[in-house]
Design a protein around this motif. Structure first.
Motif, mmCIF file in Angstrom:
data_model
loop_
_atom_site.group_PDB
_atom_site.id
_atom_site.type_symbol
_atom_site.label_atom_id
_atom_site.label_comp_id
_atom_site.label_asym_id
_atom_site.label_seq_id
_atom_site.Cartn_x
_atom_site.Cartn_y
_atom_site.Cartn_z
ATOM 1 N N MET A 191 0.721 12.125 -1.720
ATOM 2 C CA MET A 191 -0.105 10.893 -1.864
ATOM 3 C C MET A 191 0.543 9.698 -2.698
ATOM 4 O O MET A 191 -0.159 8.645 -2.783
ATOM 5 N N MET A 226 -11.317 17.851 -1.031
ATOM 6 C CA MET A 226 -10.916 17.309 -2.302
ATOM 7 C C MET A 226 -12.121 16.673 -2.759
ATOM 8 O O MET A 226 -12.741 16.536 -4.056
ATOM 9 N N HIS A 256 -4.901 4.302 15.198
ATOM 10 C CA HIS A 256 -4.428 5.923 14.862
ATOM 11 C C HIS A 256 -5.022 6.796 15.799
ATOM 12 O O HIS A 256 -4.379 7.637 16.068
ATOM 13 N N CYS A 298 -6.906 8.298 -9.894
ATOM 14 C CA CYS A 298 -5.448 8.623 -10.373
ATOM 15 C C CYS A 298 -4.885 7.212 -11.074
ATOM 16 O O CYS A 298 -3.642 6.964 -11.316
ATOM 17 N N THR A 353 0.061 12.295 -10.322
ATOM 18 C CA THR A 353 -0.109 13.284 -11.089
ATOM 19 C C THR A 353 0.895 13.976 -11.746
ATOM 20 O O THR A 353 0.956 14.281 -13.028
ATOM 21 N N HIS A 395 -13.976 4.811 -4.044
ATOM 22 C CA HIS A 395 -15.283 4.707 -3.638
ATOM 23 C C HIS A 395 -15.502 5.051 -2.250
ATOM 24 O O HIS A 395 -16.333 5.504 -2.207
ATOM 25 N N LEU A 396 -14.549 4.211 -1.488
ATOM 26 C CA LEU A 396 -14.923 4.389 0.049
ATOM 27 C C LEU A 396 -14.680 5.995 0.274
ATOM 28 O O LEU A 396 -15.312 6.398 1.036
ATOM 29 N N MET A 439 -7.305 2.131 11.874
ATOM 30 C CA MET A 439 -7.979 3.536 12.530
ATOM 31 C C MET A 439 -8.214 3.487 14.092
ATOM 32 O O MET A 439 -7.840 4.604 14.465
ATOM 33 N N PHE A 482 0.060 7.112 10.978
ATOM 34 C CA PHE A 482 -0.989 6.623 10.059
ATOM 35 C C PHE A 482 -0.034 5.497 9.348
ATOM 36 O O PHE A 482 -0.371 4.433 9.346
ATOM 37 N N GLY A 535 1.043 12.924 12.497
ATOM 38 C CA GLY A 535 -0.283 12.102 12.409
ATOM 39 C C GLY A 535 -0.140 11.368 11.020
ATOM 40 O O GLY A 535 -0.740 10.145 11.240
ATOM 41 N N ILE A 536 0.406 11.950 9.935
ATOM 42 C CA ILE A 536 0.203 11.059 8.824
ATOM 43 C C ILE A 536 1.524 9.835 8.829
ATOM 44 O O ILE A 536 1.134 8.843 8.611
ATOM 45 N N PRO A 541 -2.989 17.499 -6.974
ATOM 46 C CA PRO A 541 -4.373 17.906 -5.989
ATOM 47 C C PRO A 541 -4.325 18.287 -4.702
ATOM 48 O O PRO A 541 -5.211 18.754 -4.195
ATOM 49 N N SER A 553 0.667 -1.266 -0.112
ATOM 50 C CA SER A 553 -0.143 -0.144 -0.248
ATOM 51 C C SER A 553 0.812 1.212 -0.080
ATOM 52 O O SER A 553 2.192 1.187 0.014
ATOM 53 N N CYS A 602 -7.156 12.947 -8.076
ATOM 54 C CA CYS A 602 -7.041 12.050 -6.993
ATOM 55 C C CYS A 602 -8.126 12.216 -6.036
ATOM 56 O O CYS A 602 -8.413 13.184 -5.763
ATOM 57 N N CYS A 662 0.122 9.919 -6.041
ATOM 58 C CA CYS A 662 -0.870 9.599 -7.158
ATOM 59 C C CYS A 662 -0.296 9.600 -8.156
ATOM 60 O O CYS A 662 -0.893 9.098 -9.348
ATOM 61 N N ALA A 678 -7.973 9.199 5.967
ATOM 62 C CA ALA A 678 -7.880 8.621 7.249
ATOM 63 C C ALA A 678 -7.042 9.484 8.002
ATOM 64 O O ALA A 678 -7.104 9.754 8.992
ATOM 65 N N ALA A 679 -5.698 10.033 7.350
ATOM 66 C CA ALA A 679 -4.873 10.437 8.098
ATOM 67 C C ALA A 679 -4.815 11.927 8.084
ATOM 68 O O ALA A 679 -4.182 12.661 9.049
ATOM 69 N N LYS A 680 -5.607 12.610 7.217
ATOM 70 C CA LYS A 680 -5.617 14.009 7.214
ATOM 71 C C LYS A 680 -7.037 14.515 6.634
ATOM 72 O O LYS A 680 -7.114 15.083 5.615
ATOM 73 N N PRO A 681 -7.933 13.947 7.312
ATOM 74 C CA PRO A 681 -9.543 14.428 6.578
ATOM 75 C C PRO A 681 -9.758 15.738 6.232
ATOM 76 O O PRO A 681 -10.465 16.065 5.237
ATOM 77 N N GLY A 724 -7.809 11.547 -2.931
ATOM 78 C CA GLY A 724 -6.998 11.835 -1.474
ATOM 79 C C GLY A 724 -6.493 10.663 -0.751
ATOM 80 O O GLY A 724 -6.035 10.823 0.356
ATOM 81 N N THR A 725 -6.813 9.538 -1.518
ATOM 82 C CA THR A 725 -6.130 8.402 -0.838
ATOM 83 C C THR A 725 -6.164 8.080 0.773
ATOM 84 O O THR A 725 -7.178 8.244 1.349
ATOM 85 N N PHE A 726 -5.068 8.265 1.288
ATOM 86 C CA PHE A 726 -4.676 7.680 2.713
ATOM 87 C C PHE A 726 -4.926 9.062 3.565
ATOM 88 O O PHE A 726 -5.397 9.054 4.712
ATOM 89 N N LEU A 727 -5.087 10.324 2.892
ATOM 90 C CA LEU A 727 -5.327 11.675 3.677
ATOM 91 C C LEU A 727 -6.726 11.313 3.920
ATOM 92 O O LEU A 727 -7.222 11.981 5.176
#
Lengths: 280, 191
Positions: free
Chosen positions: B79, A203, B143, A149, B83, A227-228, B140, B120, B116-117, B45, A50, A187, B81, A194-197, A189-192
């Protein structure tokens, strides 16, 4: 459509499809079965690493991906459902191809030769080029095709075929209608998420807002994590249901089960499906 | 951008040789060919939340401002991604550069701008080490506990549980020792 004798394919679902996105997994397996593919889940597969392993311990990420490659039966294509997992697996294979020392370590570690020719396929590749007989099973459903992405790749993989437009082409063939919008490759936001809502939330809202403003009745995702993230982080008052590509394909193909997986959605798609006469 | 660092400080991070060369080596991509067109920064992004944006981080490293790059929030907000690499006219693997910077930041023990990141990511790795796969509920919960933020997402958690989207029990692979060996850094023969 190919409905000849079943073709055997190895299958790597990945952690998301095995847990939070079981509805993606079930519909994908159904669609594959309908297409004439028999999926054999990779025995004892592990997490591909991951974003976390590849993000802070790239060597560990590489090794985790390699273990999965070492489990794949030789000569049988490996189907991967998650756009992120497949990048990690393909990048590992690409490094093994050019790095002899890494190949030697791999063989010492896993006790078998590397199958450098192992074909690693994304679900899109199975769907690409199928004979599509125009049909109206999706009853004019207006959808925003969302790739996130998945179409962006690191430079070493940038010459591989890109499947942009596949969701529009296939779903339109079955009577749905794609809308044009600006965020199809943005994108999620992937793990953000969870880690940085506080960063991921806006986004996601921008993505959904643009889909709604563009007249979409739903968003179709190519990735379980997208999706999640959209479902859990969207705080807009007006939202539209989010479908996995495989879910709509299974409706289009009329694959036949009762599809109770729609009950797993956080944004209930039932009213929309009903209004479109799509009984499931 | 801080530009007052002395030459000594620029070669910060206790790394032997130049900082930039070390990051080039680790990332496997010679990003010194970046000419600051800023395509990556415009397309990213998450650049709004960054301090320097991807092109700015690359410039810092090119100029040897190691501490500024390693202590920036940008490397944690990235992230991966891709891009940016898609838009980069020089086809630089910017995500790999960011990974190399994060890895170096941890090793060098500099101040982490986004603890925090990092936490995680560590919880995800702990989960993989324990089970071979990620167990999202536990990740979660650990974390949130670590961030002393127990309530912010409880509604989402409950919704996910009620829709059977979170498994209470982890899915554990059979041959967990094979995976755990990778964590101990040994790439020796696995039996």
């Amino acid at each position: 459509m190919n409905k000849a004798a079943a073709v055997q394919i190895s299958y790597f679902p990945g952690c998301s499809l095995a847990t939070t996105a079981k509805e993606n997994n079930q519909s994908l397996i159904e669609v594959c079965k309908y297409m004439g593919y028999r999926l054999a889940e990779l025995k004892d597969w592990n997490c591909c690493g991951s974003s976390s392993a590849h993000g802070i311990k790239p060597e560990l990420g590489f090794n985790l991906a390699c273990r999965n490659l070492s489990l794949a039966p030789e000569g049988i294509p490996l189907l991967v459902a998650c756009p992120s997992c497949i990048l990690h697996l393909k990048q590992a294979q690409s490094r093994l191809k050019r790095d002899e020392a890494a190949t030697k370590d791999y063989e010492r570690c896993w006790g078998r030769p590397v199958d450098l020719n192992l074909k690693i396929l994304h679900f899109f590749e199975l769907m690409d080029g199928i004979d599509c007989l125009p049909n109206t099973t999706l009853n004019g459903l207006k959808f925003a095709p969302y790739y996130g992405c998945m179409l962006a790749r690191p430079p070493e993989l940038r010459h591989e075929k890109n499947y942009h437009g596949l969701m529009e082409k296939l779903l339109s063939c079955y009577g749905a209608s794609s809308i044009r919008w600006s965020y199809s490759s943005r994108c999620c936001g992937t793990f953000l998420s969870a880690a940085k809502p506080e960063v991921a939330g806006p986004m996601v809202n921008r993505i959904v807002q643009n889909a709604v403003d563009s007249g979409a009745e739903c968003i179709v995702t190519a990735c379980a994590m997208c999706h999640l993230n959209i479902e859990i982080r969207c705080t807009l008052k007006r939202v539209v249901p989010i479908f996995h590509f495989s879910e709509l394909l299974s409706i289009a193909f009329k694959t036949g089960t009762n599809k109770d997986w729609f009950a797993r959605h956080l944004i209930d798609p039932a009213p929309l499906l009903k209004s479109k006469g799509l009984t499931v | 951008m801080e530009t007052e660092s002395s030459d000594k400080e620029r070669d910060h991070a206790g790394l032997k040789g130049g900082f930039c060369e070390e990051i080039v080596r680790r990332s496997g991509d010679d990003f010194r060919r970046c000419y600051q067109c800023q395509s990556c920064g415009s397309g990213c992004p998450v650049s709004e939340a960054m301090k320097y944006r991807p092109n700015g981080v690359i410039r810092l490293v090119q100029l040897g401002f190691g501490r500024e790059a390693l202590e920036s929030p940008d490397i944690w907000l990235c992230m991966g991604c891709n891009t940016c690499s898609t838009e980069c006219p020089m086809a630089i693997d910017i995500a790999a550069v960011m990974s190399a910077l994060r890895e170096t930041a941890i090793e060098e023990g500099v101040r982490i701008a986004e603890p925090g990141i990092l936490n995680f990511h560590q919880e995800v790795l702990n989960s993989i080490e324990r089970y071979g796969r990620t167990h999202k509920l536990e990740i979660m919960m650990r974390h949130k506990l670590r961030q002393l933020d127990l309530f912010s997402d409880i509604d989402i958690g409950l919704k996910l549980l009620s829709r059977r989207k979170l498994d209470l029990r982890p899915s554990k692979i059979l041959n967990i020792s094979e995976v755990q060996k990778l964590f101990s850094g040994s790439t020796g023969e696995i039996t």
